[in-house]
Design an enzyme around this catalytic site. Structure first.
Site, mmCIF file in Angstrom:
data_model
loop_
_atom_site.group_PDB
_atom_site.id
_atom_site.type_symbol
_atom_site.label_atom_id
_atom_site.label_comp_id
_atom_site.label_asym_id
_atom_site.label_seq_id
_atom_site.Cartn_x
_atom_site.Cartn_y
_atom_site.Cartn_z
ATOM 1 N N GLU A 126 17.117 -20.960 -30.758
ATOM 2 C CA GLU A 126 17.787 -20.366 -29.611
ATOM 3 C C GLU A 126 16.736 -20.004 -28.564
ATOM 4 O O GLU A 126 15.531 -20.182 -28.789
ATOM 5 C CB GLU A 126 18.604 -19.138 -30.020
ATOM 6 C CG GLU A 126 17.818 -18.072 -30.763
ATOM 7 C CD GLU A 126 18.701 -16.924 -31.213
ATOM 8 O OE1 GLU A 126 19.219 -16.207 -30.335
ATOM 9 O OE2 GLU A 126 18.874 -16.742 -32.439
ATOM 10 N N ASP B 210 24.360 -12.219 -41.913
ATOM 11 C CA ASP B 210 22.908 -12.297 -41.778
ATOM 12 C C ASP B 210 22.384 -10.986 -41.215
ATOM 13 O O ASP B 210 23.085 -10.280 -40.491
ATOM 14 C CB ASP B 210 22.478 -13.493 -40.923
ATOM 15 C CG ASP B 210 22.853 -13.355 -39.462
ATOM 16 O OD1 ASP B 210 22.169 -12.594 -38.743
ATOM 17 O OD2 ASP B 210 23.821 -14.002 -39.030
#
Length: 223
Positions: A114, A23
């Site tokens: 997150e 990613d």
């Protein structure tokens, strides 16, 4: 999506296969997508948006580079829970690169869950966080026809959702754990669909491993 989840775990159990991926975001200003593909990578997840006001400045060029290299690709959204509704952030994500189509080359969008730099759980209780994620997930599913991937780590998921198992039957898990093995899976998921196993990948970004073979990865992309 339940069928896709079952198919993925069946392949993982049967052949113990894995497909390399990675990613990226604007933090990687230059990514060698062709070299990644030639080394065996077959997918990449690219940062598209945050909240309801931020578009990653490298998303378009990264997406074009990944497409030209032949990679299966998709976008991800960095969640800002509590700052606006999950549905509103799903709409923003879809409008700015996070959409999905069943062309066999586009991953369902990924919701990045997150902590922020100032708040671990964005000021939400566990029940409110679960409701927020569900709002995002349901809106994405209503509009795109697939559920988004959910990216998280065990500590965040346990602390901020109470280790909720509300998404086991709908959303594939992208597990962040930088270790030699995935370890204990949070949230009642029987397995991770993708494992982010390192924050360093040779051709840019973070290393990710799909839990299955290439045929399973293509089925995930097809919804």
């Amino acid at each position: 999506m339940k069928a896709a989840l079952a198919a993925c775990v069946a392949f993982a159990a049967a052949v113990n296969a894995a497909v390399q991926g990675f990613d990226v975001s604007h933090y990687q200003s230059s990514v060698n997508f062709a070299a990644a593909y030639n080394s065996g990578a077959r997918f990449v997840i690219i940062k598209a948006t945050e909240g309801t006001s931020y578009i990653d400045p490298k998303f378009s060029s990264h997406y074009t580079g990944a497409t030209n290299a032949g990679l299966i690709r998709g976008g991800y959204h960095f969640a800002h829970p509590g700052q606006s509704t999950g549905a509103a952030q799903a709409d923003y994500f879809i409008a700015h690169g996070g959409g999905w189509t069943s062309d066999g080359r586009t991953m369902p969008g990924m919701l990045d869950l997150e902590s922020s730099s100032t708040s671990q759980c964005w000021g939400l209780s566990a029940s409110s966080m679960v409701a927020w994620i569900k709002s995002f997930s349901d809106r994405y599913h209503t509009r795109m026809g697939v559920y988004p991937l959910l990216y998280t780590n065990p500590s965040w998921w346990t602390t901020c959702t109470g280790n909720s198992n509300a998404f086991v039957n709908t959303n594939p898990l992208v597990l962040a754990r930088y270790s030699s093995s995935p370890g204990t899976i949070p949230g009642g998921w029987p397995y991770q669909t993708i494992w982010q196993n390192s924050d360093s990948y040779a051709y840019g970004g973070d290393s990710e491993i799909f839990n299955g073979d290439l045929a399973g990865l293509k089925r995930l992309a097809q919804g």
